[in-house]
Design a protein around this motif. Sequence first.
Motif, PDB file in Angstrom:
ATOM      1  N   THR A 267       4.205  -2.875  -7.283  1.00 49.66           N
ATOM      2  CA  THR A 267       4.358  -1.568  -6.444  1.00 49.66           C
ATOM      3  C   THR A 267       5.369  -0.691  -6.943  1.00 49.66           C
ATOM      4  OG1 THR A 267       3.919  -3.174  -4.427  1.00 49.66           O
ATOM      5  CG2 THR A 267       4.911  -0.947  -4.094  1.00 49.66           C
TER       6      THR A 267
ATOM      7  N   PRO B 191       0.707  -1.262  -0.039  1.00 52.10           N
ATOM      8  CA  PRO B 191      -0.112   0.107  -0.079  1.00 52.10           C
ATOM      9  C   PRO B 191       0.925   1.124   0.212  1.00 52.10           C
ATOM     10  CG  PRO B 191      -0.824  -1.598   1.613  1.00 52.10           C
ATOM     11  CD  PRO B 191       0.435  -1.941   1.148  1.00 52.10           C
ATOM     12  N   ARG B 192       0.260   2.312  -0.494  1.00 46.55           N
ATOM     13  CA  ARG B 192       1.109   3.504  -0.656  1.00 46.55           C
ATOM     14  C   ARG B 192       1.172   4.002   0.705  1.00 46.55           C
ATOM     15  NH1 ARG B 192      -0.983   8.551  -4.264  1.00 46.55           N
ATOM     16  NH2 ARG B 192       0.911  10.001  -4.128  1.00 46.55           N
TER      17      ARG B 192
ATOM     18  N   GLY C 277       2.523   3.156  -4.166  1.00 44.76           N
ATOM     19  CA  GLY C 277       0.947   2.688  -4.682  1.00 44.76           C
ATOM     20  C   GLY C 277       1.557   1.800  -5.702  1.00 44.76           C
ATOM     21  N   SER C 278       0.074   1.361  -6.375  1.00 41.39           N
ATOM     22  CA  SER C 278       0.297   0.535  -7.512  1.00 41.39           C
ATOM     23  C   SER C 278       0.836   1.119  -8.586  1.00 41.39           C
ATOM     24  CB  SER C 278      -1.279   0.083  -7.908  1.00 41.39           C
ATOM     25  OG  SER C 278      -1.316  -0.692  -9.102  1.00 41.39           O
TER      26      SER C 278
END
Length: 132
Positions: A98, A3-4, A91-92
């Motif tokens: 990532t 996750p970011r 993030g993505s």
Amino acid sequence: MVPRGQNFTCTPTHVWDGDGPVWCSEGPRLRLAGIAARELDGSCSAGHPCPSVSGIDARDALAELLGTQTGVSRHGHILINGPTLRCSSDGSAGGNRTAAWCLSPLYGDINCAMVRGGWALRWDRYWRNHRC
């Protein structure tokens, strides 16, 4: 995907090209955030910055910054034995990758090192307020 905003470690095991993905023994696959390198076939994706350095030279430079090359996988990835990086997720990066900013105990900021060396270009759309 990490996750970011989350920090994580990455001990690199495989490298595909000059901006990733990089496979980490801890599990994540990362793409170096904020930069763009040529594809291995020499092309640049539409809308991406396009450095003059070849994709193969960019991949080899990234592999050298990450550690010692130990071979090539059956799928063509450069195998790496290198020190653990400290990374921060942005993030993505699409799929199961990532986007990350990573620090090497040997070379400092890897994203910035790729730009300084001319192997990749800063991608202003994703660079945000990153400082080298």
